[in-house]
Structures are given as C-alpha cells and as structure tokens.
Design a protein around this motif. Structure first.
Motif, PDB file in Angstrom:
ATOM      1  N   ALA A   1     -20.062 -57.690 -48.246  1.00  0.00           N
ATOM      2  CA  ALA A   1     -21.719 -57.884 -48.569  1.00  0.00           C
ATOM      3  C   ALA A   1     -22.144 -58.812 -47.352  1.00  0.00           C
ATOM      4  CB  ALA A   1     -22.028 -58.683 -49.974  1.00  0.00           C
ATOM      5  N   VAL A   2     -21.430 -59.858 -47.181  1.00  0.00           N
ATOM      6  CA  VAL A   2     -21.999 -60.808 -46.285  1.00  0.00           C
ATOM      7  C   VAL A   2     -22.001 -60.165 -44.844  1.00  0.00           C
ATOM      8  CG1 VAL A   2     -21.733 -63.250 -45.001  1.00  0.00           C
ATOM      9  CG2 VAL A   2     -21.646 -62.921 -47.519  1.00  0.00           C
ATOM     10  N   ASP A   3     -20.906 -59.594 -44.578  1.00  0.00           N
ATOM     11  CA  ASP A   3     -20.553 -58.937 -43.369  1.00  0.00           C
ATOM     12  C   ASP A   3     -21.680 -57.764 -43.093  1.00  0.00           C
ATOM     13  OD1 ASP A   3     -18.644 -60.396 -42.703  1.00  0.00           O
ATOM     14  OD2 ASP A   3     -16.976 -58.925 -42.977  1.00  0.00           O
ATOM     15  N   SER A   4     -21.703 -56.901 -44.121  1.00  0.00           N
ATOM     16  CA  SER A   4     -23.106 -55.980 -44.016  1.00  0.00           C
ATOM     17  C   SER A   4     -24.361 -56.555 -43.884  1.00  0.00           C
ATOM     18  CB  SER A   4     -23.060 -55.246 -45.388  1.00  0.00           C
ATOM     19  OG  SER A   4     -21.721 -54.295 -45.633  1.00  0.00           O
ATOM     20  N   ALA A   5     -24.739 -57.603 -44.400  1.00  0.00           N
ATOM     21  CA  ALA A   5     -26.061 -58.005 -44.233  1.00  0.00           C
ATOM     22  C   ALA A   5     -26.036 -58.626 -42.999  1.00  0.00           C
ATOM     23  CB  ALA A   5     -26.323 -59.213 -45.401  1.00  0.00           C
TER      24      ALA A   5
ATOM     25  N   ALA B   1     -30.094 -48.026 -33.861  1.00  0.00           N
ATOM     26  CA  ALA B   1     -30.586 -46.943 -33.351  1.00  0.00           C
ATOM     27  C   ALA B   1     -31.491 -46.739 -34.360  1.00  0.00           C
ATOM     28  CB  ALA B   1     -29.554 -45.955 -33.463  1.00  0.00           C
ATOM     29  N   TYR B   2     -31.388 -46.923 -35.480  1.00  0.00           N
ATOM     30  CA  TYR B   2     -32.538 -46.496 -36.546  1.00  0.00           C
ATOM     31  C   TYR B   2     -33.837 -47.236 -36.195  1.00  0.00           C
ATOM     32  CZ  TYR B   2     -34.657 -45.371 -41.279  1.00  0.00           C
ATOM     33  OH  TYR B   2     -35.650 -44.865 -42.331  1.00  0.00           O
ATOM     34  N   VAL B   3     -33.796 -48.502 -36.110  1.00  0.00           N
ATOM     35  CA  VAL B   3     -34.410 -49.507 -35.974  1.00  0.00           C
ATOM     36  C   VAL B   3     -35.336 -49.176 -34.689  1.00  0.00           C
ATOM     37  CG1 VAL B   3     -35.256 -51.821 -35.237  1.00  0.00           C
ATOM     38  CG2 VAL B   3     -33.640 -51.536 -37.092  1.00  0.00           C
ATOM     39  N   GLN B   4     -34.915 -48.696 -33.705  1.00  0.00           N
ATOM     40  CA  GLN B   4     -35.583 -48.086 -32.248  1.00  0.00           C
ATOM     41  C   GLN B   4     -36.412 -47.059 -32.637  1.00  0.00           C
ATOM     42  OE1 GLN B   4     -32.269 -47.717 -29.757  1.00  0.00           O
ATOM     43  NE2 GLN B   4     -32.236 -49.714 -28.986  1.00  0.00           N
ATOM     44  N   ILE B   5     -35.886 -46.121 -33.386  1.00  0.00           N
ATOM     45  CA  ILE B   5     -36.743 -44.958 -33.854  1.00  0.00           C
ATOM     46  C   ILE B   5     -38.049 -45.456 -34.672  1.00  0.00           C
ATOM     47  CG2 ILE B   5     -36.834 -42.918 -35.313  1.00  0.00           C
ATOM     48  CD1 ILE B   5     -33.640 -42.674 -34.812  1.00  0.00           C
TER      49      ILE B   5
ATOM     50  N   ILE C   1     -21.454 -51.341 -42.898  1.00  0.00           N
ATOM     51  CA  ILE C   1     -22.680 -51.162 -42.203  1.00  0.00           C
ATOM     52  C   ILE C   1     -22.261 -51.219 -40.694  1.00  0.00           C
ATOM     53  CG2 ILE C   1     -24.984 -51.950 -41.351  1.00  0.00           C
ATOM     54  CD1 ILE C   1     -24.950 -51.077 -44.305  1.00  0.00           C
ATOM     55  N   ASP C   2     -22.714 -50.234 -40.060  1.00  0.00           N
ATOM     56  CA  ASP C   2     -22.502 -50.149 -38.497  1.00  0.00           C
ATOM     57  C   ASP C   2     -23.692 -50.595 -37.717  1.00  0.00           C
ATOM     58  OD1 ASP C   2     -22.236 -49.138 -35.966  1.00  0.00           O
ATOM     59  OD2 ASP C   2     -20.846 -47.416 -36.641  1.00  0.00           O
ATOM     60  N   VAL C   3     -23.543 -51.651 -37.138  1.00  0.00           N
ATOM     61  CA  VAL C   3     -24.737 -52.379 -36.520  1.00  0.00           C
ATOM     62  C   VAL C   3     -25.329 -51.376 -35.380  1.00  0.00           C
ATOM     63  CG1 VAL C   3     -23.250 -53.578 -34.565  1.00  0.00           C
ATOM     64  CG2 VAL C   3     -25.607 -54.428 -35.433  1.00  0.00           C
ATOM     65  N   ASP C   4     -24.422 -50.666 -34.707  1.00  0.00           N
ATOM     66  CA  ASP C   4     -24.916 -49.520 -33.790  1.00  0.00           C
ATOM     67  C   ASP C   4     -26.098 -48.590 -34.338  1.00  0.00           C
ATOM     68  OD1 ASP C   4     -23.877 -50.956 -31.579  1.00  0.00           O
ATOM     69  OD2 ASP C   4     -22.105 -49.630 -31.760  1.00  0.00           O
ATOM     70  N   LYS C   5     -25.549 -48.188 -35.652  1.00  0.00           N
ATOM     71  CA  LYS C   5     -26.676 -47.415 -36.187  1.00  0.00           C
ATOM     72  C   LYS C   5     -27.723 -47.949 -36.668  1.00  0.00           C
ATOM     73  CE  LYS C   5     -22.872 -44.198 -37.935  1.00  0.00           C
ATOM     74  NZ  LYS C   5     -22.174 -43.721 -39.368  1.00  0.00           N
ATOM     75  N   VAL C   6     -27.773 -49.183 -37.377  1.00  0.00           N
ATOM     76  CA  VAL C   6     -28.904 -50.002 -37.487  1.00  0.00           C
ATOM     77  C   VAL C   6     -29.803 -50.136 -36.326  1.00  0.00           C
ATOM     78  CG1 VAL C   6     -29.888 -52.135 -38.560  1.00  0.00           C
ATOM     79  CG2 VAL C   6     -27.363 -51.277 -39.332  1.00  0.00           C
TER      80      VAL C   6
ATOM     81  N   GLY D   1     -28.901 -56.157 -36.261  1.00  0.00           N
ATOM     82  CA  GLY D   1     -29.077 -54.710 -35.780  1.00  0.00           C
ATOM     83  C   GLY D   1     -30.852 -54.548 -35.757  1.00  0.00           C
ATOM     84  N   GLY D   2     -31.453 -55.863 -36.361  1.00  0.00           N
ATOM     85  CA  GLY D   2     -32.899 -55.617 -36.306  1.00  0.00           C
ATOM     86  C   GLY D   2     -33.399 -55.146 -37.567  1.00  0.00           C
ATOM     87  N   ALA D   3     -32.869 -54.773 -38.677  1.00  0.00           N
ATOM     88  CA  ALA D   3     -33.306 -54.507 -40.105  1.00  0.00           C
ATOM     89  C   ALA D   3     -34.305 -55.744 -40.443  1.00  0.00           C
ATOM     90  CB  ALA D   3     -32.648 -54.084 -40.752  1.00  0.00           C
ATOM     91  N   ASP D   4     -35.178 -55.750 -41.376  1.00  0.00           N
ATOM     92  CA  ASP D   4     -35.825 -56.652 -41.805  1.00  0.00           C
ATOM     93  C   ASP D   4     -35.423 -57.402 -43.015  1.00  0.00           C
ATOM     94  OD1 ASP D   4     -38.278 -56.366 -40.049  1.00  0.00           O
ATOM     95  OD2 ASP D   4     -37.914 -54.237 -41.275  1.00  0.00           O
TER      96      ASP D   4
END
Length: 272
Positions: free
Chosen positions: A42-46, A263-267, A256-261, A52-55
């Motif tokens: 859970a900590v690693d995912s957060a 990419a989503y944030v950039q969109i 959670i894959d930080v690169d996928k995060v 990755g830039g999520a809020d």
C-alpha cells in the motif's frame, strides 16, 4: 442543509489512484502473517501515485464477501488505520488520502480518516438503497452525519456513489441527477458515477451539473488512458476520477506502475 466544511474542494482535475488492499485481519479470506506485506504494498503504491503526479489515492478494502451494513471487524479497522497512517506519513500533506471500508462502513471509514490523517471517504450508499451480490445495502445518512458530528469530522469530505458498478438506486424512479441532489442534501461533498459507455457517462455528468452546479463529480471507474482526455481533461468532463486498473502493473490488483501514472497525468493535464 447539513453542515458542510468551509474548506474549498481542491482545484483542478483530481486524479485519485486506487490502493487495493488484500483481505485484512478479521475477514474470512485473510492470510495469516500477510499484513506487513499488505501494508508495504500500500505504501509503495501510494508513493508511485505521488511520484507519478497523481493528486491522491483511495485506500480500499478488497475481499470476496462483505457485510452490507456499518458493521466492521475491529481487527480490520485497526489494520486499515495503521495502513492509512503509514501512507499519509509516506506521501505528505499535499497528497489526498481517502478511505473506503467496503461495502458501506461509512462511519468506520470516517473514524479511520479522522484519526489516521485521511482527507476523504467514499460512501458506497449515502442515500436510498442498492442491491448487491452480498445483499441489500440500506443507506443511513442520519447515523452517518450524527457520527460525523460526534467526532468533528466535517473536514473529512464524503464522496457519495450515485451510479456505478457498486451502486444503482434500487427500485428505479429517480434520475441520477435526483440522486445527486439527495446526496448533497444529506451532507455529501461530492458524488461519483460511471458507466461502461463513455457517452452515457458524459450524459450523466451533464445532468448532475445542471441539477447541482457546484457539486464536484468524480468518475467512479471505467476510465483509462484511452478515454481520460474525453471523460476528465475536457471542459465537459468530470472534476476528478478514481483510477485503478489502467495504472496497475499486470492489471487489477497489481502494484502501481509509476510510468502508467505519469502517462495518465500527462493526458489529463493536456501535456500528452
């Protein structure tokens, strides 16, 4: 109108990643001695969501069977409290941390968020009722708001599901806009909705926005890199989204894959 917290809803389009917890102590499918691994994941995912830039994130219990009322085993509450505190400590105060004890233990979720540093909860049913595979969930907004007042958790925002894979108004007779109005009336700070068809989702967003213009709308699911620009980044899109599977390595329930995060944030931010 039920008392609402005076602090403003966070600005911008909120990207809230899902932190799915494997069965916790006090639940029938919990594996003995797995708690430390659950907490660490859970900590690693957060952290991956943060980096990755999520809020923010929603820490959500996952199991194969749930109670349909407010009841929740004390061990499960203790476990998710420790996890929420560890996540909050790992990501800092600017990262929104939410709690959802499935299916609808809203009071327990409020208590965990209040004590452990969370900023919001997601309510599976704050008004009406919904039929699930585990039985009928009956909302009890008076009990929720009484408890919210008792522990002075007005600063813990409530995001209420009004149409999603977890909630549909039982018995029909109400539009999604009317359910949103009812949720707001009893004290919800925002609502969440989704549909597998993007066009239907946008129609629901428009209907809720027309009925309750100031109420934030969060996507409850069915969002991914392919539709994020339309459902979230656009002016007609939602104010935020709970994002799960498309950010997880190897699909639902994976890390959670930080690169996928990123990419989503950039969109969503219009950078892609």
């Amino acid at each position: 109108m039920v008392q609402q917290d005076e602090s403003p809803w966070p600005s911008g389009k909120l990207i809230l990643g899902m932190v799915h917890l494997k069965p916790l102590p006090g639940t029938p499918f919990h594996h003995e001695d797995s708690f430390e691994q659950i907490l660490g994941t859970a900590v690693d995912s957060a952290r991956a969501l943060h980096d990755g830039g999520a809020d923010g994130c929603l820490i959500q219990t996952v199991d194969r069977v749930y109670a349909v009322g407010e009841e929740s085993d004390p061990a499960r509450i203790a476990a998710i409290t420790l996890i929420t505190r560890a996540v909050a400590d790992a990501v800092g105060s600017d990262f929104q941390v939410g709690v959802q004890l499935m299916r609808n233990a809203v009071q327990a979720s409020l208590a965990v968020a209040k004590v452990a540093g969370g900023g919001f909860v997601r309510a599976g049913a704050i008004v009406g009722a919904t039929l699930t595979t585990h039985g009928m969930i009956q909302a009890d907004p008076l009990a929720v708001m009484d408890y919210r007042k008792k522990i002075n958790a007005w600063n813990v925002k409530i995001i209420a599901e009004i149409e999603s894979m977890h909630y549909t108004w039982f018995g029909g007779g109400k539009t999604v806009a009317q359910v949103a109005q009812a949720a707001r009336q009893v004290g919800a700070d925002a609502v969440s909705l989704c549909h597998p068809d993007d066009d239907v989702t946008l129609e629901m967003i428009a209907a809720v926005r027309a009925a309750v213009p100031a109420l934030p709308i969060i996507l409850a699911g069915h969002t991914h890199h392919g539709n994020a620009a339309r459902l979230l980044a656009s002016a007609d899109g939602a104010d935020g989204a709970f994002v799960g599977t498309c950010l997880e390595h190897d699909g639902w329930g994976g890390p959670i894959d930080v690169d996928k995060v990123k990419a989503y944030v950039q969109i969503v931010r219009g950078l892609a």
